[in-house]
Design an enzyme around this catalytic site. Structure first.
Site, PDB file in Angstrom:
ATOM      1  CG  HIS A  97     -31.347 -20.017-114.275  1.00  0.00           C
ATOM      2  ND1 HIS A  97     -30.373 -20.960-114.241  1.00  0.00           N
ATOM      3  CD2 HIS A  97     -29.980 -18.832-114.895  1.00  0.00           C
ATOM      4  CE1 HIS A  97     -29.209 -21.645-114.760  1.00  0.00           C
ATOM      5  NE2 HIS A  97     -29.143 -19.861-114.543  1.00  0.00           N
ATOM      6  CG  LEU A 104     -39.446 -14.693-108.032  1.00  0.00           C
ATOM      7  CD1 LEU A 104     -38.532 -15.628-106.853  1.00  0.00           C
ATOM      8  CD2 LEU A 104     -40.450 -14.852-108.775  1.00  0.00           C
TER       9      LEU A 104
END
Length: 126
Positions: free
Chosen positions: A10, A75
């Site tokens: 990210h 995740l």
């Protein structure tokens, strides 16, 4: 065919946030080398950090990579992976029509990774 692996994370404002991903990149690179695999291993970010995914892939293609696998180091499959990543990969494919670009599932959804996280959680009880 020249292969490359891109670990796609990210990104964050705090530079220290990238440290675990940089360690993962180093560990993957070391394992690739130990297995005598010819594969570049790099790290790219969605936002706030560099390089971006398009910049990282442009550099790999310039170095001769024509078979690139992107591993989202997320995740789960949230909005970034469901909306942003496909837009990025569409633009990358348009910019590099001969490139074989594969995107695998989010690392956190892999059963082995889930088992490692489960074990970590259980060990935290000790």
């Amino acid at each position: 065919m020249s292969k490359a692996l891109v670990l796609f994370a990210h990104g964050a404002r705090a530079q220290a946030w990238a440290a675990p991903f940089e360690r993962l990149q180093a560990q993957v690179r070391a394992q690739v080398e130990a297995q005598s695999l010819e594969c570049a291993v790099t790290l790219a970010f969605l936002e706030l950090m560099t390089p971006s995914l398009p910049v990282a892939i442009d550099a790999l293609v310039a170095q001769g990579a024509d078979d690139i696998t992107v591993v989202p180091v997320f995740l789960g499959q949230g909005g970034h992976l469901l909306r942003d990543l496909p837009q990025l990969t569409d633009a990358i494919r348009a910019a590099h029509p001969g490139l074989r670009l594969q995107v695998v599932g989010a690392i956190g959804e892999d059963p082995g990774v889930q088992a490692a996280m489960r074990d970590y959680c259980i060990r935290s009880l000790a």
